[in-house]
Design a protein around this motif. Structure first.
Motif, PDB file in Angstrom:
ATOM      1  N   ASN A   1      -0.437   0.782   1.860  1.00 13.84           N
ATOM      2  CA  ASN A   1      -0.766  -0.644   1.833  1.00 13.84           C
ATOM      3  C   ASN A   1      -2.013  -0.932   0.995  1.00 13.84           C
ATOM      4  O   ASN A   1      -2.073  -1.943   0.290  1.00 13.84           O
ATOM      5  CB  ASN A   1      -0.933  -1.190   3.246  1.00 13.84           C
ATOM      6  N   GLU A   2      -3.020  -0.066   1.068  1.00 13.92           N
ATOM      7  CA  GLU A   2      -4.218  -0.239   0.240  1.00 13.92           C
ATOM      8  C   GLU A   2      -3.868  -0.141  -1.244  1.00 13.92           C
ATOM      9  O   GLU A   2      -4.377  -0.902  -2.063  1.00 13.92           O
ATOM     10  CB  GLU A   2      -5.267   0.821   0.575  1.00 13.92           C
ATOM     11  N   ALA A   3      -2.995   0.802  -1.585  1.00 11.30           N
ATOM     12  CA  ALA A   3      -2.591   0.983  -2.980  1.00 11.30           C
ATOM     13  C   ALA A   3      -1.804  -0.227  -3.483  1.00 11.30           C
ATOM     14  O   ALA A   3      -2.010  -0.684  -4.612  1.00 11.30           O
ATOM     15  CB  ALA A   3      -1.755   2.251  -3.125  1.00 11.30           C
ATOM     16  N   ILE A   4      -0.922  -0.764  -2.636  1.00  9.93           N
ATOM     17  CA  ILE A   4      -0.158  -1.957  -3.006  1.00  9.93           C
ATOM     18  C   ILE A   4      -1.112  -3.106  -3.300  1.00  9.93           C
ATOM     19  O   ILE A   4      -0.966  -3.804  -4.313  1.00  9.93           O
ATOM     20  CB  ILE A   4       0.827  -2.325  -1.877  1.00  9.93           C
ATOM     21  N   GLU A   5      -2.093  -3.279  -2.445  1.00 13.61           N
ATOM     22  CA  GLU A   5      -3.065  -4.359  -2.614  1.00 13.61           C
ATOM     23  C   GLU A   5      -3.932  -4.144  -3.854  1.00 13.61           C
ATOM     24  O   GLU A   5      -4.172  -5.070  -4.626  1.00 13.61           O
ATOM     25  CB  GLU A   5      -3.943  -4.457  -1.370  1.00 13.61           C
ATOM     26  N   LYS A   6      -4.408  -2.924  -4.046  1.00  5.69           N
ATOM     27  CA  LYS A   6      -5.310  -2.631  -5.174  1.00  5.69           C
ATOM     28  C   LYS A   6      -4.624  -2.837  -6.526  1.00  5.69           C
ATOM     29  O   LYS A   6      -5.199  -3.394  -7.438  1.00  5.69           O
ATOM     30  CB  LYS A   6      -5.816  -1.192  -5.068  1.00  5.69           C
ATOM     31  N   PHE A   7      -3.374  -2.387  -6.640  1.00  5.55           N
ATOM     32  CA  PHE A   7      -2.694  -2.427  -7.930  1.00  5.55           C
ATOM     33  C   PHE A   7      -1.732  -3.592  -8.086  1.00  5.55           C
ATOM     34  O   PHE A   7      -1.236  -3.843  -9.187  1.00  5.55           O
ATOM     35  CB  PHE A   7      -1.946  -1.111  -8.164  1.00  5.55           C
ATOM     36  N   GLY A   8      -1.418  -4.291  -6.993  1.00  6.02           N
ATOM     37  CA  GLY A   8      -0.488  -5.405  -7.077  1.00  6.02           C
ATOM     38  C   GLY A   8       0.932  -4.970  -7.387  1.00  6.02           C
ATOM     39  O   GLY A   8       1.689  -5.701  -8.021  1.00  6.02           O
ATOM     40  N   GLU A  21       4.807  -3.391  -6.227  1.00 11.11           N
ATOM     41  CA  GLU A  21       5.752  -3.469  -5.125  1.00 11.11           C
ATOM     42  C   GLU A  21       5.855  -2.103  -4.449  1.00 11.11           C
ATOM     43  O   GLU A  21       5.811  -1.061  -5.106  1.00 11.11           O
ATOM     44  CB  GLU A  21       7.125  -3.898  -5.629  1.00 11.11           C
ATOM     45  N   LYS A  22       6.021  -2.140  -3.149  1.00  8.39           N
ATOM     46  CA  LYS A  22       6.131  -0.912  -2.363  1.00  8.39           C
ATOM     47  C   LYS A  22       7.268  -0.030  -2.880  1.00  8.39           C
ATOM     48  O   LYS A  22       7.111   1.182  -3.030  1.00  8.39           O
ATOM     49  CB  LYS A  22       6.358  -1.274  -0.892  1.00  8.39           C
ATOM     50  N   GLY A  23       8.400  -0.638  -3.187  1.00 10.43           N
ATOM     51  CA  GLY A  23       9.561   0.116  -3.665  1.00 10.43           C
ATOM     52  C   GLY A  23       9.285   0.879  -4.943  1.00 10.43           C
ATOM     53  O   GLY A  23       9.788   1.991  -5.130  1.00 10.43           O
ATOM     54  N   LEU A  24       8.498   0.286  -5.840  1.00 12.06           N
ATOM     55  CA  LEU A  24       8.175   0.947  -7.103  1.00 12.06           C
ATOM     56  C   LEU A  24       7.308   2.180  -6.853  1.00 12.06           C
ATOM     57  O   LEU A  24       7.565   3.254  -7.405  1.00 12.06           O
ATOM     58  CB  LEU A  24       7.459  -0.016  -8.049  1.00 12.06           C
ATOM     59  N   ILE A  25       6.308   2.032  -6.009  1.00 14.18           N
ATOM     60  CA  ILE A  25       5.442   3.181  -5.683  1.00 14.18           C
ATOM     61  C   ILE A  25       6.262   4.281  -5.024  1.00 14.18           C
ATOM     62  O   ILE A  25       6.138   5.457  -5.381  1.00 14.18           O
ATOM     63  CB  ILE A  25       4.278   2.742  -4.786  1.00 14.18           C
ATOM     64  N   LEU A  26       7.125   3.919  -4.085  1.00 16.07           N
ATOM     65  CA  LEU A  26       7.957   4.924  -3.405  1.00 16.07           C
ATOM     66  C   LEU A  26       8.898   5.612  -4.390  1.00 16.07           C
ATOM     67  O   LEU A  26       9.155   6.814  -4.273  1.00 16.07           O
ATOM     68  CB  LEU A  26       8.735   4.281  -2.262  1.00 16.07           C
ATOM     69  N   LYS A  27       9.404   4.884  -5.382  1.00 18.66           N
ATOM     70  CA  LYS A  27      10.266   5.479  -6.406  1.00 18.66           C
ATOM     71  C   LYS A  27       9.487   6.492  -7.231  1.00 18.66           C
ATOM     72  O   LYS A  27       9.982   7.585  -7.518  1.00 18.66           O
ATOM     73  CB  LYS A  27      10.830   4.369  -7.305  1.00 18.66           C
TER      74      LYS A  27
END
Length: 60
Positions: A11-18, A20-26
């Motif tokens: 969640n911190e990474a999603i907020e910091k970089f803006g 989507e969760k799905g992209l990071i998980l991919k």
């Protein structure tokens, strides 16, 4: 020597970089971003890896 935090919660990474969760998980699934998992759930992601992917995407 860097004293900057290099592992963020998802969640911190999603907020910091803006991103989507799905992209990071991919990216994690593809082996492009390191992550720490507990019981099969992503707990922390490596911010340096995310930063490199964002730079690659934006050309910055």
């Amino acid at each position: 020597m860097s004293f900057e935090k290099t592992w963020y919660s998802l969640n911190e990474a999603i907020e910091k970089f803006g991103l989507e969760k799905g992209l990071i998980l991919k990216w994690i699934e593809d082996g492009l971003v390191r992550a720490e998992e507990i019981d099969g759930k992503v707990e922390r992601v490596n911010v340096d890896d995310l930063d490199l992917k964002v730079q690659e995407m934006t050309g910055i």
